[in-house]
Design a protein around this motif. Structure first.
Motif, PDB file in Angstrom:
ATOM      1  N   VAL A  67     -10.079  10.207   2.744  1.00 22.37           N
ATOM      2  CA  VAL A  67     -10.305   8.943   2.023  1.00 22.37           C
ATOM      3  C   VAL A  67      -9.757   7.766   2.834  1.00 22.37           C
ATOM      4  CG1 VAL A  67      -9.779   7.665  -0.106  1.00 22.37           C
ATOM      5  CG2 VAL A  67     -10.302  10.113  -0.214  1.00 22.37           C
ATOM      6  N   ALA A  68      -8.585   7.963   3.413  1.00 18.66           N
ATOM      7  CA  ALA A  68      -7.946   6.870   4.165  1.00 18.66           C
ATOM      8  C   ALA A  68      -8.813   6.419   5.345  1.00 18.66           C
ATOM      9  CB  ALA A  68      -6.574   7.312   4.665  1.00 18.66           C
ATOM     10  N   GLY A  69      -9.591   7.357   5.878  1.00 14.72           N
ATOM     11  CA  GLY A  69     -10.426   7.016   7.035  1.00 14.72           C
ATOM     12  C   GLY A  69     -11.777   6.416   6.654  1.00 14.72           C
ATOM     13  N   SER A  70     -12.016   6.239   5.349  1.00 12.35           N
ATOM     14  CA  SER A  70     -13.344   5.754   4.909  1.00 12.35           C
ATOM     15  C   SER A  70     -13.368   4.237   4.776  1.00 12.35           C
ATOM     16  CB  SER A  70     -13.689   6.389   3.556  1.00 12.35           C
ATOM     17  OG  SER A  70     -12.916   5.793   2.533  1.00 12.35           O
ATOM     18  N   ASP A  71     -14.529   3.708   4.438  1.00  8.56           N
ATOM     19  CA  ASP A  71     -14.637   2.260   4.219  1.00  8.56           C
ATOM     20  C   ASP A  71     -14.119   1.864   2.837  1.00  8.56           C
ATOM     21  OD1 ASP A  71     -15.762   1.843   6.690  1.00  8.56           O
ATOM     22  OD2 ASP A  71     -17.822   2.107   5.965  1.00  8.56           O
ATOM     23  N   HIS A  72     -14.501   2.635   1.802  1.00  7.75           N
ATOM     24  CA  HIS A  72     -14.197   2.211   0.424  1.00  7.75           C
ATOM     25  C   HIS A  72     -12.777   2.576  -0.023  1.00  7.75           C
ATOM     26  CE1 HIS A  72     -18.526   1.345  -0.908  1.00  7.75           C
ATOM     27  NE2 HIS A  72     -18.616   1.756   0.344  1.00  7.75           N
ATOM     28  N   LYS A  73     -12.297   3.733   0.392  1.00  9.50           N
ATOM     29  CA  LYS A  73     -10.897   4.153   0.117  1.00  9.50           C
ATOM     30  C   LYS A  73     -10.544   4.142  -1.383  1.00  9.50           C
ATOM     31  CE  LYS A  73      -8.805   2.330   4.414  1.00  9.50           C
ATOM     32  NZ  LYS A  73     -10.049   2.019   5.104  1.00  9.50           N
ATOM     33  N   LYS A  74     -11.209   5.021  -2.139  1.00  6.95           N
ATOM     34  CA  LYS A  74     -10.946   5.062  -3.586  1.00  6.95           C
ATOM     35  C   LYS A  74     -10.807   6.493  -4.080  1.00  6.95           C
ATOM     36  CE  LYS A  74     -13.637   0.881  -4.246  1.00  6.95           C
ATOM     37  NZ  LYS A  74     -14.692   0.170  -4.955  1.00  6.95           N
ATOM     38  N   MET A  75      -9.977   6.651  -5.096  1.00  9.26           N
ATOM     39  CA  MET A  75      -9.898   7.921  -5.821  1.00  9.26           C
ATOM     40  C   MET A  75      -9.996   7.584  -7.306  1.00  9.26           C
ATOM     41  SD  MET A  75      -6.801  10.030  -4.036  1.00  9.26           S
ATOM     42  CE  MET A  75      -6.712  10.285  -2.269  1.00  9.26           C
ATOM     43  N   PHE A  76     -10.817   8.365  -8.001  1.00  9.14           N
ATOM     44  CA  PHE A  76     -10.983   8.114  -9.445  1.00  9.14           C
ATOM     45  C   PHE A  76     -10.996   9.453 -10.171  1.00  9.14           C
ATOM     46  CE2 PHE A  76     -13.226   7.138 -13.363  1.00  9.14           C
ATOM     47  CZ  PHE A  76     -12.678   5.917 -13.720  1.00  9.14           C
ATOM     48  N   PHE A  77     -10.266   9.519 -11.256  1.00  7.19           N
ATOM     49  CA  PHE A  77     -10.150  10.777 -12.000  1.00  7.19           C
ATOM     50  C   PHE A  77     -10.659  10.571 -13.422  1.00  7.19           C
ATOM     51  CE2 PHE A  77      -7.227  10.793  -8.511  1.00  7.19           C
ATOM     52  CZ  PHE A  77      -7.342  12.078  -7.996  1.00  7.19           C
ATOM     53  N   VAL A  78     -11.481  11.505 -13.866  1.00  4.60           N
ATOM     54  CA  VAL A  78     -12.013  11.407 -15.228  1.00  4.60           C
ATOM     55  C   VAL A  78     -10.984  12.020 -16.165  1.00  4.60           C
ATOM     56  CG1 VAL A  78     -13.891  11.963 -16.784  1.00  4.60           C
ATOM     57  CG2 VAL A  78     -14.367  11.559 -14.354  1.00  4.60           C
ATOM     58  N   SER A  79     -10.441  11.156 -16.992  1.00  2.00           N
ATOM     59  CA  SER A  79      -9.425  11.606 -17.946  1.00  2.00           C
ATOM     60  C   SER A  79     -10.062  11.628 -19.338  1.00  2.00           C
ATOM     61  CB  SER A  79      -8.219  10.665 -17.882  1.00  2.00           C
ATOM     62  OG  SER A  79      -7.203  11.134 -18.718  1.00  2.00           O
TER      63      SER A  79
END
Ligand SMILES: NC(=O)c1ccc[n+]([C@@H]2O[C@H](COP(=O)([O-])OP(=O)(O)OC[C@H]3O[C@@H](n4cnc5c(N)ncnc54)[C@H](OP(=O)(O)O)[C@@H]3O)[C@@H](O)[C@H]2O)c1
Length: 258
Positions: free
Chosen positions: A124-136
């Motif tokens: 993720v750190a190497g990407s353009d958008h750099k996001k993490m999202f979790f469905v809670s």
């Protein structure tokens, strides 16, 4: 071309996410427990030339998460989307609590999500958008009213997500979680207000808009922010009296009365 890494992509909201991201021209790296049986996903992928890849992943098995991260070494991931969850939890039965199922709910819904973040942070750190999202789930932030196995695993997930946001924000990674709404899927016995794809569309919009500045929050599908702390939400909900009592207790403690 941006890439989303998506868990639980074979059915329900996960399949909805796969459709929505493919439709938007994203590459979808789909992680499912049993790729051989993921027929709906494969059929969907057939309509989108080379945009979909399917990989095995069992969130209850931490080594399986590491193995997939290793297999995908060198692949950047713009959005890591933790959608899968153990949703088939036994109902509460005080005196006969199923502790094995509870452990599994925590492994899949909470610890497996943390492990995903740890294993894939470099991608993720190497990407353009750099996001993490979790469905809670809202149920993890509501006053207690049953379903304690699932509820407590999602409450714990929310706390994990808040912590991940603090830890990874300085690295430019935006982390948040969200409630998908009441969605027609196997987990709700096909009851619900939203179709899976509709819910996925709402959450994709939230993820699109997510920045490091707005990270660390728990979103409703309409983009509004849900408090993680239960006593601040839905004053009319069942159990809403208890939080007042907690407030009074906390005040007494602060005042040194107990
Ligand atoms: N539907 C709703 O109204 C609602 C409401 C609140 C929150 N949510 C959340 O939304 C997300 C998706 O829910 P859904 O309704 O689409 O549920 P679902 O139809 O039950 O799908 C659950 C998905 O998780 C996968 N999964 C379960 N255990 C796994 C494991 N150990 N490793 C990897 N994958 C695993 C399942 O794979 P298999 O096919 O292999 O079992 C399936 O793909 C979940 O996080 C759920 O808690 C849903």
């Amino acid at each position: 071309m941006p890439k989303v890494f998506l868990t639980g992509a074979n059915r329900g909201i996960g399949l909805g996410f796969a459709k929505v991201y493919l439709e938007a021209g994203w590459r979808v790296i789909a992680a499912v427990r049993n790729p051989e049986a993921a027929d709906d996903l494969k059929n969907l992928g057939a309509d989108y030339d080379n945009l979909l890849s399917i990989h095995p992943l069992d969130l209850a098995d931490l080594t399986s998460i590491d193995a997939l991260a290793k297999e995908l070494r060198g692949v950047t991931i713009d959005v890591l989307l933790g959608n899968a969850a153990k949703t088939d939890n036994p109902m509460d039965e005080f005196g006969s609590t199923n502790y094995d199922a509870w452990v599994e709910a925590f492994q899949v819904n909470c610890m497996g999500q943390m492990k995903l973040a740890e294993a894939f942070v470099g991608h993720v750190a190497g990407s353009d958008h750099k996001k993490m999202f979790f469905v809670s789930s809202r149920i993890g932030a509501r006053p207690p009213a049953g379903l304690v196995l699932f509820r407590s695993s999602k409450s714990a997930l929310n706390q994990v997500v808040m912590q991940l946001s603090l830890t990874l924000g300085p690295r430019g990674i935006a982390v948040a979680c969200g409630h998908p709404g009441f969605v027609k899927s196997k987990s709700t016995l096909s009851m619900g207000v939203f179709e899976a794809e509709e819910s996925a569309g709402y959450l994709k919009k939230i993820i699109d808009d997510l920045t490091v500045e707005t990270a660390g929050q728990f979103f409703d599908p309409d983009g509004s922010v849900l408090p993680i702390v239960t006593r601040q939400m839905n004053p009319n909900a069942f159990g809403a009296k208890a939080p007042d009592a907690w407030d009074e207790q906390a005040k007494k403690r602060d005042d040194g009365e107990s």
